[in-house]
Design a protein around this motif. Sequence first.
Motif, PDB file in Angstrom:
ATOM      1  N   MET A   1     -58.296  35.037 -36.415  1.00  0.00           N
ATOM      2  CA  MET A   1     -59.346  34.308 -37.110  1.00  0.00           C
ATOM      3  C   MET A   1     -60.280  33.686 -36.080  1.00  0.00           C
ATOM      4  SD  MET A   1     -58.981  31.413 -40.091  1.00  0.00           S
ATOM      5  CE  MET A   1     -58.056  32.524 -41.165  1.00  0.00           C
ATOM      6  N   LYS A   4     -66.449  31.931 -36.530  1.00  0.00           N
ATOM      7  CA  LYS A   4     -67.424  32.397 -37.525  1.00  0.00           C
ATOM      8  C   LYS A   4     -66.812  32.559 -38.914  1.00  0.00           C
ATOM      9  CE  LYS A   4     -66.710  37.191 -36.053  1.00  0.00           C
ATOM     10  NZ  LYS A   4     -67.344  38.339 -35.357  1.00  0.00           N
ATOM     11  N   ASP A   5     -65.480  32.686 -39.001  1.00  0.00           N
ATOM     12  CA  ASP A   5     -64.812  32.834 -40.289  1.00  0.00           C
ATOM     13  C   ASP A   5     -64.581  31.495 -40.984  1.00  0.00           C
ATOM     14  OD1 ASP A   5     -64.460  35.659 -39.910  1.00  0.00           O
ATOM     15  OD2 ASP A   5     -62.801  35.201 -38.546  1.00  0.00           O
ATOM     16  N   CYS A   6     -64.652  30.403 -40.227  1.00  0.00           N
ATOM     17  CA  CYS A   6     -64.283  29.092 -40.774  1.00  0.00           C
ATOM     18  C   CYS A   6     -65.386  28.046 -40.713  1.00  0.00           C
ATOM     19  CB  CYS A   6     -63.060  28.550 -40.019  1.00  0.00           C
ATOM     20  SG  CYS A   6     -61.633  29.652 -40.014  1.00  0.00           S
TER      21      CYS A   6
END
Length: 210
Positions: A1, A4-6
């Motif tokens: 992860m 940019k995913d969070c």
Amino acid sequence: MFVKDCMTTSPITIPKTTPILDALEKMKRLKIRQLPVTEKGRLIGLVTERELLTVTPSPATTLSIFEMNYLLSKMVVGEVMVKDPITVSPDTTMEEAALIMRENKVNCLLVMQGDELVGILTQTDIFDAFIEFFGLKKAGTRLVLQTQDRVGALAELTDIIRAMNINIRAFVVHRKDNDVVHIIVRVNTIDPEPLVKELEARGIPVLSVD
């Protein structure tokens, strides 16, 4: 992860000429604790709720309400902002971002794509990622297993679970010492007893079932 995913994309920003009281009011209204400071679209700083509160007079001050409001109305965020906030790229891993925040004792990281501010990562985002890692929002059962730190230990465990037609929701390894590891595994079954019996029979102690 990755970050940019969070991260929160398109973060709310303010100019350095924003009065401190206006910045505090905006944070309260939007339920946020930090605001990037920009000038002509370029990041120049970061201001946090904690920093703003440290420059406001304490209740023990001898200043009158009129004097306090006058002084605060003259102060702008450019006077108290962090001028070189810590930044990361969108491709930074979440564990690296957490380490950077911990080592620098900061509550957020600004995310830059070249010279462009593209996001902000906060402690809350780190907590949300941690919850996601452990699969806490997904139905199932959490098992804590103990095994020797040896080649093939994880493969053996996953083979047992797969053979029982059970899906693994989350998987985390916690090293206890050089020879022993605890494996936290969340599986998609609400009746873990058959799996527990099989694991125990195969010499894998089950320390807890939740």
